[in-house]
Design a protein around this motif. Structure first.
Motif, mmCIF file in Angstrom:
data_model
loop_
_atom_site.group_PDB
_atom_site.id
_atom_site.type_symbol
_atom_site.label_atom_id
_atom_site.label_comp_id
_atom_site.label_asym_id
_atom_site.label_seq_id
_atom_site.Cartn_x
_atom_site.Cartn_y
_atom_site.Cartn_z
ATOM 1 N N ILE A 106 10.732 -1.740 -9.476
ATOM 2 C CA ILE A 106 9.524 -0.952 -9.698
ATOM 3 C C ILE A 106 8.496 -1.283 -8.620
ATOM 4 O O ILE A 106 8.292 -2.447 -8.282
ATOM 5 N N ILE A 107 7.857 -0.250 -8.080
ATOM 6 C CA ILE A 107 6.781 -0.420 -7.117
ATOM 7 C C ILE A 107 5.485 0.012 -7.798
ATOM 8 O O ILE A 107 5.420 1.099 -8.387
ATOM 9 N N MET A 108 4.471 -0.862 -7.737
ATOM 10 C CA MET A 108 3.176 -0.570 -8.355
ATOM 11 C C MET A 108 2.064 -0.921 -7.379
ATOM 12 O O MET A 108 2.269 -1.692 -6.453
ATOM 13 N N HIS A 109 0.902 -0.364 -7.614
ATOM 14 C CA HIS A 109 -0.307 -0.774 -6.896
ATOM 15 C C HIS A 109 -1.150 -1.556 -7.888
ATOM 16 O O HIS A 109 -1.363 -1.100 -9.003
ATOM 17 N N ASN A 110 -1.621 -2.728 -7.483
ATOM 18 C CA ASN A 110 -2.337 -3.631 -8.387
ATOM 19 C C ASN A 110 -1.427 -3.976 -9.567
ATOM 20 O O ASN A 110 -1.770 -3.792 -10.742
ATOM 21 N N GLU A 168 -7.675 -7.775 6.528
ATOM 22 C CA GLU A 168 -9.045 -7.385 6.854
ATOM 23 C C GLU A 168 -9.400 -5.978 6.393
ATOM 24 O O GLU A 168 -10.568 -5.606 6.341
ATOM 25 N N LEU A 169 -8.406 -5.159 6.049
ATOM 26 C CA LEU A 169 -8.665 -3.773 5.659
ATOM 27 C C LEU A 169 -8.847 -3.648 4.146
ATOM 28 O O LEU A 169 -8.425 -4.523 3.390
ATOM 29 N N PRO A 170 -9.446 -2.545 3.690
ATOM 30 C CA PRO A 170 -9.564 -2.324 2.243
ATOM 31 C C PRO A 170 -8.179 -2.224 1.596
ATOM 32 O O PRO A 170 -7.198 -1.868 2.258
ATOM 33 N N HIS A 171 -8.105 -2.508 0.308
ATOM 34 C CA HIS A 171 -6.806 -2.524 -0.383
ATOM 35 C C HIS A 171 -6.762 -1.593 -1.587
ATOM 36 O O HIS A 171 -5.833 -1.655 -2.380
ATOM 37 N N SER A 172 -7.757 -0.745 -1.735
ATOM 38 C CA SER A 172 -7.768 0.162 -2.882
ATOM 39 C C SER A 172 -6.641 1.177 -2.756
ATOM 40 O O SER A 172 -6.147 1.455 -1.655
ATOM 41 N N LEU A 173 -6.255 1.749 -3.883
ATOM 42 C CA LEU A 173 -5.218 2.777 -3.877
ATOM 43 C C LEU A 173 -5.664 3.968 -3.036
ATOM 44 O O LEU A 173 -4.862 4.549 -2.298
ATOM 45 N N ALA A 174 -6.927 4.330 -3.109
ATOM 46 C CA ALA A 174 -7.439 5.457 -2.327
ATOM 47 C C ALA A 174 -7.226 5.205 -0.826
ATOM 48 O O ALA A 174 -6.782 6.092 -0.099
ATOM 49 N N PHE A 175 -7.529 3.996 -0.357
ATOM 50 C CA PHE A 175 -7.364 3.693 1.067
ATOM 51 C C PHE A 175 -5.892 3.691 1.455
ATOM 52 O O PHE A 175 -5.504 4.316 2.453
ATOM 53 N N LEU A 176 -5.043 3.010 0.681
ATOM 54 C CA LEU A 176 -3.621 2.961 1.015
ATOM 55 C C LEU A 176 -2.996 4.346 0.994
ATOM 56 O O LEU A 176 -2.191 4.686 1.866
ATOM 57 N N GLN A 177 -3.369 5.153 0.019
ATOM 58 C CA GLN A 177 -2.836 6.510 -0.053
ATOM 59 C C GLN A 177 -3.286 7.322 1.163
ATOM 60 O O GLN A 177 -2.522 8.124 1.686
ATOM 61 N N SER A 178 -4.507 7.069 1.647
ATOM 62 C CA SER A 178 -5.010 7.842 2.782
ATOM 63 C C SER A 178 -4.309 7.491 4.086
ATOM 64 O O SER A 178 -4.175 8.346 4.956
ATOM 65 N N ILE A 179 -3.860 6.243 4.250
ATOM 66 C CA ILE A 179 -3.243 5.895 5.534
ATOM 67 C C ILE A 179 -1.716 5.908 5.505
ATOM 68 O O ILE A 179 -1.098 6.033 6.560
ATOM 69 N N TYR A 180 -1.093 5.794 4.337
ATOM 70 C CA TYR A 180 0.366 5.721 4.290
ATOM 71 C C TYR A 180 1.040 6.985 3.776
ATOM 72 O O TYR A 180 2.262 7.089 3.837
ATOM 73 N N THR A 181 0.274 7.922 3.223
ATOM 74 C CA THR A 181 0.887 9.143 2.704
ATOM 75 C C THR A 181 0.117 10.356 3.186
ATOM 76 O O THR A 181 -0.973 10.245 3.735
ATOM 77 N N ARG A 182 0.670 11.523 2.938
ATOM 78 C CA ARG A 182 -0.034 12.777 3.205
ATOM 79 C C ARG A 182 -0.685 13.311 1.936
ATOM 80 O O ARG A 182 -1.272 14.375 1.940
ATOM 81 N N MET A 183 -0.550 12.585 0.847
ATOM 82 C CA MET A 183 -1.086 13.044 -0.430
ATOM 83 C C MET A 183 -2.590 12.794 -0.487
ATOM 84 O O MET A 183 -3.048 11.715 -0.138
ATOM 85 N N PRO A 184 -3.358 13.773 -0.956
ATOM 86 C CA PRO A 184 -4.783 13.525 -1.138
ATOM 87 C C PRO A 184 -4.998 12.587 -2.322
ATOM 88 O O PRO A 184 -4.179 12.552 -3.246
ATOM 89 N N TYR A 185 -6.071 11.822 -2.281
ATOM 90 C CA TYR A 185 -6.378 10.935 -3.401
ATOM 91 C C TYR A 185 -6.616 11.790 -4.637
ATOM 92 O O TYR A 185 -7.230 12.843 -4.566
ATOM 93 N N ASP A 238 -10.404 -3.523 -5.001
ATOM 94 C CA ASP A 238 -8.951 -3.638 -5.017
ATOM 95 C C ASP A 238 -8.381 -3.093 -6.302
ATOM 96 O O ASP A 238 -7.173 -2.955 -6.457
ATOM 97 N N ALA A 239 -9.194 -2.805 -7.273
ATOM 98 C CA ALA A 239 -8.712 -2.345 -8.571
ATOM 99 C C ALA A 239 -8.626 -0.831 -8.587
ATOM 100 O O ALA A 239 -9.500 -0.141 -8.104
ATOM 101 N N ASP A 240 -7.551 -0.309 -9.135
ATOM 102 C CA ASP A 240 -7.377 1.125 -9.321
ATOM 103 C C ASP A 240 -6.789 1.391 -10.658
ATOM 104 O O ASP A 240 -5.826 1.086 -11.096
#
Length: 183
Positions: A113-117, A148-165, A181-183
């Motif tokens: 299973i892959i999860m965020h937070n 050093e970068l933000p770790h929120s789900l919104a940030f990770l989704q913005s740089i690693y996927t094409r899906m909008p938050y 860091d919490a989502d």
């Protein structure tokens, strides 16, 4: 239009360069065609035991890991999202999870299973009587590579996927104040 950080922000904090590079790479990909098409997601609501069994059978461990996301209202588990092969995603009603813990636990025992937070999600699932034996956490993995970068789900989704938050689209969503860091 693809927003990114202002050049003056990079001059003050060069650790943000990774986020800008990700934005520029996305701009290059998205401008390679004349029209941008937002990725579509097909959501299937799972609200019966029979639908749950069918859904879990269609997400075999042999096809790779499963992305799992827990949603709560206070301490109440409202739903669990599952996705193995986009654009198909499943939303399992929280009340069904309470009635199907044996079925879900047998399935979880065979999955990665892959999860965020993940620490939050694992705690919520544990309160529901479920144990996740094999898991990865995108927030921890990202922190390992880019502390050093933000770790929120919104940030990770913005740089690693094409899906909008997407979380801000839910009724009753509370806007996050500042980086988290919490989502």
């Amino acid at each position: 239009v693809i927003p990114t950080l202002h050049p003056a922000a990079l001059m003050r904090d060069p650790t943000l360069w990774g986020a800008v590079v990700a934005d520029l790479e996305r701009a290059k990909v998205q401008t390679s065609t004349a029209a941008y098409k937002e990725p579509l997601v097909e959501w299937v609501v799972v609200d019966t035991i029979q639908a749950l069994r069918s859904t879990l059978a269609g997400l075999p461990s042999t096809k790779g890991p499963i992305v799992l996301d827990v949603e709560t209202a206070g301490r109440t588990l409202t739903c669990v999202g599952l996705c193995q092969t986009p654009p198909l995603a499943y939303c399992i009603d929280g009340r069904l999870i309470q009635r199907a813990t044996k079925t879900l636990q047998a399935w979880l025992n065979k999955q990665t299973i892959i999860m965020h937070n993940a620490m939050f999600d694992i705690g919520v699932l544990a309160r529901a009587g479920l144990h996740v034996p094999t898991w990865e956490c995108t927030m921890l993995l990202h922190h390992t590579c880019y502390a050093e970068l933000p770790h929120s789900l919104a940030f990770l989704q913005s740089i690693y996927t094409r899906m909008p938050y997407h979380k801000h689209l839910a009724p009753g969503h509370v806007k996050e104040e500042g980086p988290t860091d919490a989502d």
